[in-house]
Design an enzyme around this catalytic site. Structure first.
Site, mmCIF file in Angstrom:
data_model
loop_
_atom_site.group_PDB
_atom_site.id
_atom_site.type_symbol
_atom_site.label_atom_id
_atom_site.label_comp_id
_atom_site.label_asym_id
_atom_site.label_seq_id
_atom_site.Cartn_x
_atom_site.Cartn_y
_atom_site.Cartn_z
ATOM 1 N N ASP A 103 0.804 -1.227 0.000
ATOM 2 C CA ASP A 103 0.000 0.000 0.000
ATOM 3 C C ASP A 103 0.834 1.274 0.000
ATOM 4 O O ASP A 103 0.348 2.339 0.370
ATOM 5 C CB ASP A 103 -0.892 0.000 1.258
ATOM 6 C CG ASP A 103 -0.089 -0.181 2.539
ATOM 7 O OD1 ASP A 103 1.159 -0.061 2.492
ATOM 8 O OD2 ASP A 103 -0.693 -0.437 3.595
ATOM 9 N N GLU A 125 -0.480 -9.031 -1.263
ATOM 10 C CA GLU A 125 -1.078 -8.487 -0.024
ATOM 11 C C GLU A 125 -2.282 -7.602 -0.370
ATOM 12 O O GLU A 125 -2.372 -6.428 -0.011
ATOM 13 C CB GLU A 125 -0.059 -7.715 0.824
ATOM 14 C CG GLU A 125 -0.495 -7.526 2.275
ATOM 15 C CD GLU A 125 0.460 -6.628 3.051
ATOM 16 O OE1 GLU A 125 0.468 -5.411 2.837
ATOM 17 O OE2 GLU A 125 1.203 -7.160 3.911
ATOM 18 N N GLU A 139 -2.297 4.960 3.134
ATOM 19 C CA GLU A 139 -2.220 3.579 2.625
ATOM 20 C C GLU A 139 -3.584 2.980 2.278
ATOM 21 O O GLU A 139 -3.683 2.164 1.366
ATOM 22 C CB GLU A 139 -1.494 2.690 3.639
ATOM 23 C CG GLU A 139 -0.002 2.971 3.766
ATOM 24 C CD GLU A 139 0.326 4.165 4.658
ATOM 25 O OE1 GLU A 139 -0.602 4.758 5.243
ATOM 26 O OE2 GLU A 139 1.521 4.511 4.755
ATOM 27 N N HIS A 219 6.368 4.873 13.331
ATOM 28 C CA HIS A 219 6.725 5.748 12.210
ATOM 29 C C HIS A 219 5.542 6.300 11.452
ATOM 30 O O HIS A 219 5.707 7.100 10.537
ATOM 31 C CB HIS A 219 7.596 4.970 11.208
ATOM 32 C CG HIS A 219 6.833 3.897 10.477
ATOM 33 N ND1 HIS A 219 6.060 4.162 9.373
ATOM 34 C CD2 HIS A 219 6.712 2.576 10.707
ATOM 35 C CE1 HIS A 219 5.500 3.024 8.948
ATOM 36 N NE2 HIS A 219 5.874 2.055 9.740
ATOM 37 N N ARG A 221 2.719 8.016 9.370
ATOM 38 C CA ARG A 221 2.502 9.424 9.022
ATOM 39 C C ARG A 221 1.321 10.016 9.798
ATOM 40 O O ARG A 221 1.370 11.163 10.213
ATOM 41 C CB ARG A 221 2.245 9.578 7.517
ATOM 42 C CG ARG A 221 3.530 9.706 6.699
ATOM 43 C CD ARG A 221 3.221 9.854 5.217
ATOM 44 N NE ARG A 221 4.439 9.791 4.425
ATOM 45 C CZ ARG A 221 5.083 10.852 3.935
ATOM 46 N NH1 ARG A 221 4.623 12.070 4.156
ATOM 47 N NH2 ARG A 221 6.174 10.705 3.221
ATOM 48 N N HIS A 251 13.058 4.660 13.065
ATOM 49 C CA HIS A 251 12.859 4.891 11.622
ATOM 50 C C HIS A 251 13.652 6.125 11.198
ATOM 51 O O HIS A 251 13.826 7.063 11.977
ATOM 52 C CB HIS A 251 11.360 5.106 11.403
ATOM 53 C CG HIS A 251 10.909 5.083 9.970
ATOM 54 N ND1 HIS A 251 11.147 6.115 9.098
ATOM 55 C CD2 HIS A 251 10.206 4.152 9.264
ATOM 56 C CE1 HIS A 251 10.607 5.830 7.921
ATOM 57 N NE2 HIS A 251 10.035 4.638 7.993
#
Ligand code: UD1
Ligand code: UDP
Length: 380
Positions: A103, A125, A139, A219, A221, A251
């Site tokens: 994604d 996936e 995503e 991590h 967003r 990260h």
């Protein structure tokens, strides 16, 4: 850049971030063993160092490397550069099929660039849905765009296949294969320890011996800002306990690093370390008492190893770990995070109820199944 010239059909796998590389290296390995088509790889290097860590371990030498990461890249600039960069590679190679995973922006742009050239797309996936377009962001929408374009959907579980059927994806295009992350995990966990383990983690295990190790990653967003600040505050209080140590590979996103280093950098029993290569991270998964994470992949790996995982997100597109009882959605509220972690530390029954190995995400044969299906589709 090199171009192999064999005259066989070409299958181009496109990826760019750490999790895509981890979840696709077993697929690339399975495809490469097939003789009736040529397996090519294009990395966008949406991630640079974190991608290279996986390429090195998996011994993948990409045929094309767009090398396009920029520090603090924005979604629109990244997307524009991905589309034009991938487009050029597709024009040059004209593959029979493109494979993307998951994604990310790379996966979405890989599918879209292929669609613009009417090249069929396989989605590894497929079918994960939270039904909230801002969690995970961006995503959820990336994955739906890819699902609209793909004509082969490799769903990790029956639930993800169901989600695709509800969106009217033809049943004959959906294959339940398991998640290739389990293939990657088993390949890596079954390898003898590598020398780096001794260098990076062994000294920390020694330093923290007698304490319960909590492995941390964060991590996302949508957590940048308040979410990460709350997470950091909860970890800081947790780390005051004298029976606990945190190992936190941070990260490389500068926004994540600034928040976490400011909040936790002065604590002796919090090891803020560089991103671990995959064998080292698998070692951490095995050694930790439990994980606290907002990562997608870790939600799939921890249940397979019987490690409780507190998922620091409000929603998950991977409900199978929660249903199995190994994962718990705890959001990013400081007090909730803290109390859930303390329950795992202090209530043995609660810990044992979560710490059972479950493998809702596959049996380690997903990549072989995917290679078989792609090979058969080329023959027909
Ligand atoms: C990306 C994916 C996300 C995935 C995550 C895995 C998108 C929109 N997001 O998010 O779905 O869960 O990767 O980690 O596709 N950086 C480095 N070196 C690296 C990697 C990152 O310096 O090896 C820094 C750069 O400054 C970069 C920033 O991190 O600009 C953010 O990277 P980016 O790929 O845009 O977003 P992620 O949050 O990593
Ligand atoms: N991982 C790793 N080293 C680390 C942290 C994570 O190899 O220091 C692996 C982890 O095992 C999982 C994947 O990276 O397979 C998850 O990547 P990330 O959290 O970056 O992305 P997400 O899964 O959230 O998309």
């Amino acid at each position: 850049m090199t171009m192999k010239m064999t005259g066989k059909p070409k299958i181009l796998t496109i990826f760019g971030t750490r999790p895509e590389a981890i979840k696709l290296f077993p697929v690339v390995q399975a495809l490469s063993s097939r003789k009736n088509f040529e397996t090519l790889t294009c990395v966008t290097a949406q991630h640079r160092q974190m991608l290279d860590q996986v390429l090195q371990i998996a011994d993948i030498r990409p045929d094309y490397d767009l090398d396009l990461m920029k520090a603090n890249q924005s979604l629109d600039d990244l997307t524009a550069r991905l589309l034009s960069g991938i487009g050029k590679i597709l024009d040059k190679t004209m593959p029979q099929r493109v494979i993307v995973q998951g994604d990310t922006a790379t996966a979405m742009c890989g599918a879209l660039s292929a669609y613009y050239r009417q090249i069929p797309v396989s989605h590894v996936e497929a079918g994960l849905r939270s039904y909230n377009i801002y969690h995970p962001w961006p995503e959820e929408v990336n994955r739906k765009i890819i699902g609209t374009i793909a004509d082969q959907h490799f769903a990790p579980t029956e639930a993800s296949a169901d989600a695709l059927r509800k969106e009217n994806i033809p049943a004959e295009q959906i294959y339940v294969t398991g998640n290739t992350v389990i293939d990657a995990l088993l390949i890596t966990a079954n390898k003898p320890d590598q020398s780096d383990l001794a260098n990076i983690l062994s000294p920390l295990y020694k330093k923290f011996s007698g304490r319960k190790i909590i492995g941390v990653t964060s991590h996302r967003r949508e957590n940048l800002g308040d979410g990460l600040t709350n997470i950091a505050s909860a970890l800081r209080i947790l780390a005051m306990r004298d029976d606990v140590a945190l190992i936190f590979p941070v990260h490389l996103n500068p926004k994540v690093r600034t928040i976490m280093h400011d909040a936790l950098g002065d604590l002796d029993n919090v090891a803020m370390i560089e991103p671990l290569d995959y064998p080292n991270f698998v070692s951490l998964l095995k050694h930790c008492h439990f994980m606290m994470t907002d990562s997608g992949g870790v939600q799939e790996e921890a249940p397979a190893l019987g490690k409780p995982v507190l998922v620091m997100r409000d929603t998950t597109e991977r409900p199978e770990g929660v249903a199995a009882g190994t994962a718990k959605l705890v959001g990013t509220d400081k007090d909730v995070l803290l109390s859930e972690a303390i329950r795992l530390l202090d209530e043995e029954d609660h810990y044992l109820a979560m710490a059972r190995a479950h493998n809702p995400f596959g049996d380690g044969t997903a990549s072989r199944q995917i290679a078989d299906i792609i090979e058969q589709s080329l023959a027909s």
